[in-house]
Design a protein around this motif. Structure first.
Motif, PDB file in Angstrom:
ATOM      1  N   ARG A 160       0.841  -1.197   0.000  1.00 62.35           N
ATOM      2  CA  ARG A 160       0.000   0.000   0.000  1.00 62.35           C
ATOM      3  C   ARG A 160       0.875   1.245   0.000  1.00 62.35           C
ATOM      4  N   SER A 161       0.367   2.289  -0.618  1.00 63.95           N
ATOM      5  CA  SER A 161       1.147   3.511  -0.814  1.00 63.95           C
ATOM      6  C   SER A 161       1.403   4.250   0.495  1.00 63.95           C
ATOM      7  N   ILE A 162       2.542   4.931   0.544  1.00 61.25           N
ATOM      8  CA  ILE A 162       2.877   5.840   1.638  1.00 61.25           C
ATOM      9  C   ILE A 162       2.387   7.230   1.245  1.00 61.25           C
ATOM     10  N   LEU A 163       1.757   7.906   2.186  1.00 59.11           N
ATOM     11  CA  LEU A 163       1.201   9.225   1.925  1.00 59.11           C
ATOM     12  C   LEU A 163       1.994  10.274   2.698  1.00 59.11           C
ATOM     13  N   MET A 164       2.430  11.328   2.007  1.00 58.90           N
ATOM     14  CA  MET A 164       3.202  12.391   2.647  1.00 58.90           C
ATOM     15  C   MET A 164       2.461  13.710   2.493  1.00 58.90           C
ATOM     16  N   ARG A 165       2.155  14.353   3.601  1.00 58.08           N
ATOM     17  CA  ARG A 165       1.516  15.663   3.552  1.00 58.08           C
ATOM     18  C   ARG A 165       2.556  16.745   3.808  1.00 58.08           C
ATOM     19  N   TYR A 166       2.524  17.774   2.982  1.00 58.24           N
ATOM     20  CA  TYR A 166       3.403  18.922   3.186  1.00 58.24           C
ATOM     21  C   TYR A 166       2.774  19.846   4.230  1.00 58.24           C
ATOM     22  N   LEU A 167       3.497  20.086   5.324  1.00 63.03           N
ATOM     23  CA  LEU A 167       2.999  20.978   6.364  1.00 63.03           C
ATOM     24  C   LEU A 167       3.392  22.425   6.110  1.00 63.03           C
ATOM     25  N   ASN A 168       4.323  22.644   5.200  1.00 64.13           N
ATOM     26  CA  ASN A 168       4.608  23.981   4.695  1.00 64.13           C
ATOM     27  C   ASN A 168       5.072  23.832   3.242  1.00 64.13           C
ATOM     28  N   ASP A 169       5.239  24.920   2.566  1.00 65.12           N
ATOM     29  CA  ASP A 169       5.560  24.885   1.140  1.00 65.12           C
ATOM     30  C   ASP A 169       7.060  24.661   0.958  1.00 65.12           C
ATOM     31  N   PRO A 170       7.495  23.492   0.465  1.00 64.49           N
ATOM     32  CA  PRO A 170       8.930  23.209   0.360  1.00 64.49           C
ATOM     33  C   PRO A 170       9.647  24.088  -0.652  1.00 64.49           C
ATOM     34  N   SER A 171       8.915  24.717  -1.550  1.00 62.11           N
ATOM     35  CA  SER A 171       9.556  25.612  -2.511  1.00 62.11           C
ATOM     36  C   SER A 171      10.132  26.844  -1.832  1.00 62.11           C
ATOM     37  N   TYR A 172       9.513  27.257  -0.737  1.00 57.42           N
ATOM     38  CA  TYR A 172       9.879  28.517  -0.102  1.00 57.42           C
ATOM     39  C   TYR A 172      10.530  28.317   1.265  1.00 57.42           C
ATOM     40  N   ARG A 173      10.934  27.097   1.559  1.00 64.82           N
ATOM     41  CA  ARG A 173      11.610  26.800   2.823  1.00 64.82           C
ATOM     42  C   ARG A 173      12.916  26.082   2.551  1.00 64.82           C
ATOM     43  N   VAL A 174      13.962  26.444   3.276  1.00 64.05           N
ATOM     44  CA  VAL A 174      15.217  25.708   3.161  1.00 64.05           C
ATOM     45  C   VAL A 174      15.010  24.314   3.733  1.00 64.05           C
ATOM     46  N   ASP A 175      15.943  23.415   3.451  1.00 62.71           N
ATOM     47  CA  ASP A 175      15.751  22.004   3.794  1.00 62.71           C
ATOM     48  C   ASP A 175      15.419  21.785   5.261  1.00 62.71           C
ATOM     49  N   VAL A 176      16.152  22.457   6.161  1.00 62.11           N
ATOM     50  CA  VAL A 176      15.956  22.189   7.585  1.00 62.11           C
ATOM     51  C   VAL A 176      14.663  22.789   8.125  1.00 62.11           C
ATOM     52  N   GLU A 177      14.004  23.645   7.348  1.00 59.33           N
ATOM     53  CA  GLU A 177      12.738  24.232   7.791  1.00 59.33           C
ATOM     54  C   GLU A 177      11.524  23.483   7.252  1.00 59.33           C
ATOM     55  N   GLN A 178      11.734  22.632   6.266  1.00 58.15           N
ATOM     56  CA  GLN A 178      10.602  21.929   5.685  1.00 58.15           C
ATOM     57  C   GLN A 178      10.010  20.958   6.699  1.00 58.15           C
ATOM     58  N   LYS A 179       8.698  20.857   6.700  1.00 62.29           N
ATOM     59  CA  LYS A 179       7.990  19.968   7.620  1.00 62.29           C
ATOM     60  C   LYS A 179       7.022  19.096   6.833  1.00 62.29           C
ATOM     61  N   ILE A 180       7.026  17.812   7.149  1.00 66.45           N
ATOM     62  CA  ILE A 180       6.113  16.887   6.495  1.00 66.45           C
ATOM     63  C   ILE A 180       5.441  16.002   7.544  1.00 66.45           C
ATOM     64  N   ARG A 181       4.383  15.359   7.121  1.00 60.53           N
ATOM     65  CA  ARG A 181       3.739  14.325   7.929  1.00 60.53           C
ATOM     66  C   ARG A 181       3.608  13.091   7.051  1.00 60.53           C
ATOM     67  N   LEU A 182       4.211  12.003   7.489  1.00 58.15           N
ATOM     68  CA  LEU A 182       4.239  10.766   6.712  1.00 58.15           C
ATOM     69  C   LEU A 182       3.238   9.779   7.296  1.00 58.15           C
ATOM     70  N   TYR A 183       2.377   9.240   6.447  1.00 57.50           N
ATOM     71  CA  TYR A 183       1.400   8.234   6.858  1.00 57.50           C
ATOM     72  C   TYR A 183       1.822   6.890   6.254  1.00 57.50           C
ATOM     73  N   ILE A 184       2.235   5.955   7.110  1.00 60.20           N
ATOM     74  CA  ILE A 184       2.722   4.650   6.662  1.00 60.20           C
ATOM     75  C   ILE A 184       1.651   3.604   6.953  1.00 60.20           C
ATOM     76  N   PRO A 185       1.069   2.992   5.925  1.00 59.82           N
ATOM     77  CA  PRO A 185      -0.017   2.024   6.154  1.00 59.82           C
ATOM     78  C   PRO A 185       0.490   0.788   6.898  1.00 59.82           C
ATOM     79  N   LEU A 186      -0.328   0.286   7.821  1.00 62.04           N
ATOM     80  CA  LEU A 186       0.032  -0.878   8.624  1.00 62.04           C
ATOM     81  C   LEU A 186      -0.643  -2.127   8.087  1.00 62.04           C
ATOM     82  N   GLU A 187      -0.021  -3.242   8.321  1.00 65.04           N
ATOM     83  CA  GLU A 187      -0.598  -4.527   7.922  1.00 65.04           C
ATOM     84  C   GLU A 187      -1.920  -4.755   8.667  1.00 65.04           C
ATOM     85  N   ALA A 188      -2.823  -5.447   8.017  1.00 62.61           N
ATOM     86  CA  ALA A 188      -4.093  -5.777   8.661  1.00 62.61           C
ATOM     87  C   ALA A 188      -3.825  -6.573   9.935  1.00 62.61           C
TER      88      ALA A 188
END
Length: 275
Positions: free
Chosen positions: A236-264
């Motif tokens: 199943r796919s991994i879903l990544m949400r951008y918590l801020n715009d990575p185009s306008y943030r340097v690498d160490v300022e970028q924030k994401i939320r990763l959703y990793i699907p678990l086995e049934a």
């Protein structure tokens, strides 16, 4: 505004942000002039200042001050033997007192190695959540980072043209189980709908491990945690949400939320890393 205009503006402002990042990494006390950044963005000084503030939400000077202070904070965390005075001068301040005042305004604490003993890059929040099925408007991308940026810029350009409020944008990246960046997408809502004329895709819900933080630290946590590796779904796919715009943030300022699907059948309490 035309889509091509919005996309090109994003690319130009991103070039300026990346230029600031590279210069400060090489020279923490670099004194960059606005004309230098405008040249990098291939814009007149007047248009650069206006477009930069509109896109990033602050002036270029504010970005420079903030990034110098963040560089200083990381140095304090990495080297407890370095003095505040040395970091103040390296950061372009005329005195340690001026540096301390600016540091307190930015972070709410005075600069000291003891207060920064935990590495900022390793700070990852972890939990387990049950997601509903998510309806998305998606764009396929090429299997390269350049392709990912192009798709992301186009998606953000479409959101801008449609005047979708930031709180309703909900921009995601979808990764295959083997970590190939496959789609850029926006979650469908009252603002993001069929007007975008993009493919509609429904992503499976269910239990997911949720990791939030700076991208490098989040992916490193996923790679290194044995309990999570054993519990995650392999198809199943991994879903990544951008918590801020990575185009306008340097690498160490970028924030994401990763959703990793678990086995049934995997229960939240089975994941020791999240207890």
């Amino acid at each position: 505004m035309r889509l091509a205009t919005s996309v090109e503006r994003r690319r130009r402002i991103r070039r300026a942000v990346r230029h600031v990042e590279r210069r400060l990494q090489a020279e923490p006390d670099a004194q960059m002039k606005l004309a230098e950044l405008a040249d990098v963005a291939c814009l007149s000084l007047f248009h650069f200042i206006r477009l930069y503030q509109q896109a990033v939400g602050e002036t270029p000077q504010a970005t420079l001050r903030r990034l110098r202070l963040q560089t200083a904070r990381r140095r304090l965390a990495a080297d407890p033997t370095i003095s505040v005075t040395e970091i103040a001068f390296d950061s372009g301040y005329e005195s340690s007192q001026a540096f301390t005042r600016a540091y307190r305004r930015q972070f709410g604490i005075v600069p000291s190695a003891q207060s920064e003993c935990v590495s900022l890059l390793e700070s990852v929040d972890a939990t387990v959540v049950e997601l509903p099925a998510l309806m998305m408007r998606t764009m396929d991308i090429e299997r390269s980072w350049a392709g990912a940026w192009s798709a992301y810029d186009e998606l953000m350009g479409r959101l801008e043209i449609a005047a979708v409020p930031i709180l309703n944008q909900n921009v995601f990246g979808v990764f295959s189980p083997t970590r190939i960046f496959a789609h850029a997408c926006a979650r469908e809502n009252d603002f993001v709908d069929g007007r975008f004329r993009l493919e509609q895709r429904c992503l499976d819900g269910g239990w997911h491990a949720c990791l939030s933080g700076q991208p490098d630290a989040v992916w490193r946590r996923l790679d290194r945690d044995t309990a999570l590796k054993n519990a995650r779904s392999s198809d199943r796919s991994i879903l990544m949400r951008y918590l801020n715009d990575p185009s306008y943030r340097v690498d160490v300022e970028q924030k994401i939320r990763l959703y990793i699907p678990l086995e049934a059948g995997v229960r939240p309490e089975d994941l020791s890393l999240l207890l």
